[in-house]
Motif scaffolding. Structure first.
Motif, PDB file in Angstrom:
ATOM      1  N   UNK A 139    -142.113  21.937 -24.992  1.00  0.00           N
ATOM      2  CA  UNK A 139    -143.329  22.635 -24.562  1.00  0.00           C
ATOM      3  C   UNK A 139    -144.576  21.761 -24.684  1.00  0.00           C
ATOM      4  N   UNK A 140    -144.598  20.878 -25.680  1.00  0.00           N
ATOM      5  CA  UNK A 140    -145.766  20.021 -25.905  1.00  0.00           C
ATOM      6  C   UNK A 140    -145.503  18.616 -25.375  1.00  0.00           C
ATOM      7  N   UNK A 141    -146.572  17.966 -24.897  1.00  0.00           N
ATOM      8  CA  UNK A 141    -146.462  16.587 -24.415  1.00  0.00           C
ATOM      9  C   UNK A 141    -145.931  15.681 -25.527  1.00  0.00           C
ATOM     10  N   UNK A 142    -146.343  15.928 -26.750  1.00  0.00           N
ATOM     11  CA  UNK A 142    -145.887  15.130 -27.890  1.00  0.00           C
ATOM     12  C   UNK A 142    -144.360  15.239 -28.055  1.00  0.00           C
ATOM     13  N   UNK A 143    -143.840  16.447 -27.920  1.00  0.00           N
ATOM     14  CA  UNK A 143    -142.391  16.658 -28.035  1.00  0.00           C
ATOM     15  C   UNK A 143    -141.657  15.942 -26.916  1.00  0.00           C
ATOM     16  N   UNK A 144    -142.165  16.069 -25.697  1.00  0.00           N
ATOM     17  CA  UNK A 144    -141.523  15.395 -24.561  1.00  0.00           C
ATOM     18  C   UNK A 144    -141.540  13.878 -24.757  1.00  0.00           C
ATOM     19  N   UNK A 145    -142.649  13.342 -25.273  1.00  0.00           N
ATOM     20  CA  UNK A 145    -142.740  11.905 -25.539  1.00  0.00           C
ATOM     21  C   UNK A 145    -141.738  11.447 -26.580  1.00  0.00           C
ATOM     22  N   UNK A 146    -141.584  12.234 -27.655  1.00  0.00           N
ATOM     23  CA  UNK A 146    -140.604  11.900 -28.692  1.00  0.00           C
ATOM     24  C   UNK A 146    -139.191  11.937 -28.131  1.00  0.00           C
ATOM     25  N   UNK A 147    -138.935  12.932 -27.299  1.00  0.00           N
ATOM     26  CA  UNK A 147    -137.596  13.040 -26.703  1.00  0.00           C
ATOM     27  C   UNK A 147    -137.329  11.878 -25.750  1.00  0.00           C
ATOM     28  N   UNK A 148    -138.333  11.453 -25.015  1.00  0.00           N
ATOM     29  CA  UNK A 148    -138.157  10.314 -24.112  1.00  0.00           C
ATOM     30  C   UNK A 148    -137.836   9.055 -24.916  1.00  0.00           C
ATOM     31  N   UNK A 149    -138.543   8.833 -26.008  1.00  0.00           N
ATOM     32  CA  UNK A 149    -138.273   7.666 -26.850  1.00  0.00           C
ATOM     33  C   UNK A 149    -136.867   7.741 -27.444  1.00  0.00           C
ATOM     34  N   UNK A 150    -136.482   8.921 -27.920  1.00  0.00           N
ATOM     35  CA  UNK A 150    -135.130   9.092 -28.474  1.00  0.00           C
ATOM     36  C   UNK A 150    -134.075   8.879 -27.391  1.00  0.00           C
ATOM     37  N   UNK A 151    -134.370   9.354 -26.185  1.00  0.00           N
ATOM     38  CA  UNK A 151    -133.444   9.178 -25.070  1.00  0.00           C
ATOM     39  C   UNK A 151    -133.219   7.700 -24.778  1.00  0.00           C
ATOM     40  N   UNK A 152    -134.297   6.922 -24.746  1.00  0.00           N
ATOM     41  CA  UNK A 152    -134.160   5.491 -24.469  1.00  0.00           C
ATOM     42  C   UNK A 152    -133.308   4.830 -25.543  1.00  0.00           C
ATOM     43  N   UNK A 153    -133.518   5.204 -26.803  1.00  0.00           N
ATOM     44  CA  UNK A 153    -132.740   4.637 -27.896  1.00  0.00           C
ATOM     45  C   UNK A 153    -131.254   4.991 -27.754  1.00  0.00           C
ATOM     46  N   UNK A 154    -130.987   6.261 -27.504  1.00  0.00           N
ATOM     47  CA  UNK A 154    -129.585   6.691 -27.385  1.00  0.00           C
ATOM     48  C   UNK A 154    -128.909   6.030 -26.184  1.00  0.00           C
ATOM     49  N   UNK A 155    -129.595   5.987 -25.043  1.00  0.00           N
ATOM     50  CA  UNK A 155    -129.011   5.353 -23.855  1.00  0.00           C
ATOM     51  C   UNK A 155    -128.786   3.861 -24.083  1.00  0.00           C
ATOM     52  N   UNK A 156    -129.747   3.199 -24.751  1.00  0.00           N
ATOM     53  CA  UNK A 156    -129.586   1.770 -25.037  1.00  0.00           C
ATOM     54  C   UNK A 156    -128.365   1.506 -25.920  1.00  0.00           C
ATOM     55  N   UNK A 157    -128.001   2.489 -26.727  1.00  0.00           N
ATOM     56  CA  UNK A 157    -126.832   2.355 -27.589  1.00  0.00           C
ATOM     57  C   UNK A 157    -125.560   2.907 -26.925  1.00  0.00           C
ATOM     58  N   UNK A 158    -125.621   3.163 -25.622  1.00  0.00           N
ATOM     59  CA  UNK A 158    -124.435   3.542 -24.866  1.00  0.00           C
ATOM     60  C   UNK A 158    -124.095   5.015 -24.844  1.00  0.00           C
ATOM     61  N   UNK A 159    -124.968   5.856 -25.379  1.00  0.00           N
ATOM     62  CA  UNK A 159    -124.687   7.290 -25.400  1.00  0.00           C
ATOM     63  C   UNK A 159    -124.965   7.872 -24.013  1.00  0.00           C
ATOM     64  N   UNK A 160    -123.931   8.417 -23.370  1.00  0.00           N
ATOM     65  CA  UNK A 160    -124.061   8.904 -21.995  1.00  0.00           C
ATOM     66  C   UNK A 160    -124.465  10.376 -21.892  1.00  0.00           C
ATOM     67  N   UNK A 161    -124.342  11.127 -22.990  1.00  0.00           N
ATOM     68  CA  UNK A 161    -124.676  12.560 -22.940  1.00  0.00           C
ATOM     69  C   UNK A 161    -125.584  12.921 -24.098  1.00  0.00           C
ATOM     70  N   UNK A 162    -126.498  13.843 -23.846  1.00  0.00           N
ATOM     71  CA  UNK A 162    -127.354  14.344 -24.905  1.00  0.00           C
ATOM     72  C   UNK A 162    -126.522  15.267 -25.790  1.00  0.00           C
ATOM     73  N   UNK A 163    -126.710  15.161 -27.084  1.00  0.00           N
ATOM     74  CA  UNK A 163    -125.935  15.951 -28.042  1.00  0.00           C
ATOM     75  C   UNK A 163    -126.678  17.241 -28.396  1.00  0.00           C
ATOM     76  N   UNK A 164    -125.930  18.230 -28.723  1.00  0.00           N
ATOM     77  CA  UNK A 164    -126.478  19.453 -29.305  1.00  0.00           C
ATOM     78  C   UNK A 164    -127.516  20.115 -28.411  1.00  0.00           C
ATOM     79  N   UNK A 165    -127.270  20.119 -27.133  1.00  0.00           N
ATOM     80  CA  UNK A 165    -128.183  20.705 -26.160  1.00  0.00           C
ATOM     81  C   UNK A 165    -127.507  21.931 -25.572  1.00  0.00           C
ATOM     82  N   UNK A 166    -128.120  23.099 -25.752  1.00  0.00           N
ATOM     83  CA  UNK A 166    -127.571  24.358 -25.246  1.00  0.00           C
ATOM     84  C   UNK A 166    -127.808  24.424 -23.737  1.00  0.00           C
TER      85      UNK A 166
END
Length: 182
Positions: A139-166
């Protein structure tokens, strides 16, 4: 040749969203009985007709165990319907899932992170759609930014799917249909 899915026929009321107030698009929520015939409670691509107008789209979960469909102006006009009308649809699951539009900030981040881009490109359409939904549901730009950074880290480490997402939005309350303007 793959077997074509049985068409799902139903009627639903076409609504204009309450927000944003100047929205020109409309939407409808599938009746529960129609939604349960789909292969998943999560986002799923369908093809079919709204009235006599053909379309292909991705249905989104409404967080209540059903789905909703955003009806762009062009489709609404082709079907000759307006907000407030009861509309007839015939849909069937698509054989191939549609790609979600990639937000600009994600495109920019993938350009800046080649290893993440390589994993992104090797992921499935559904996995990419889940990543986008997970990132943009904040909901917040800050949250989306944190998720984008986490996404880049996970993808860089070869993770193809987001975990724990309903993916259905039922447990996490991360998906819902728009509120109708009345």
């Amino acid at each position: 040749m793959p077997k074509q899915a049985t068409p799902i026929r139903f009627e639903a009321k076409l609504h204009r969203p309450a927000e944003p107030r100047n929205a020109t698009w409309t939407f409808l929520v599938l009746p529960q009985a129609a939604s349960t015939k789909l292969p998943t409670r999560a986002m799923t691509s369908v093809e079919g007709t709204l009235g006599d107008a053909p379309f292909a789209a991705t249905l989104e979960p409404d967080g209540q165990g059903s789905h909703w469909l955003k009806v762009p102006d062009k489709l609404r006009e082709a079907a000759g319907v307006e907000a407030g009308d009861m509309v007839t649809l015939e849909i069937r699951p698509s054989e191939q899932q549609l790609e979600s539009p990639v937000p600009k900030e994600l495109r920019d981040a993938l350009k800046a992170h080649p290893a993440a881009k390589a994993t992104w490109d090797a992921s499935t359409t559904v996995a990419r759609r889940d990543w986008i939904a997970w990132m943009t549901q904040g909901k917040k730009a800050e949250t989306r930014g944190k998720r984008l950074a986490a996404m880049m880290d996970m993808l860089e480490h070869g993770k193809k799917r987001v975990c724990c997402f309903d993916r259905s939005g039922i447990a996490g309350k991360n998906f819902s249909a728009p509120e109708a303007a009345e």
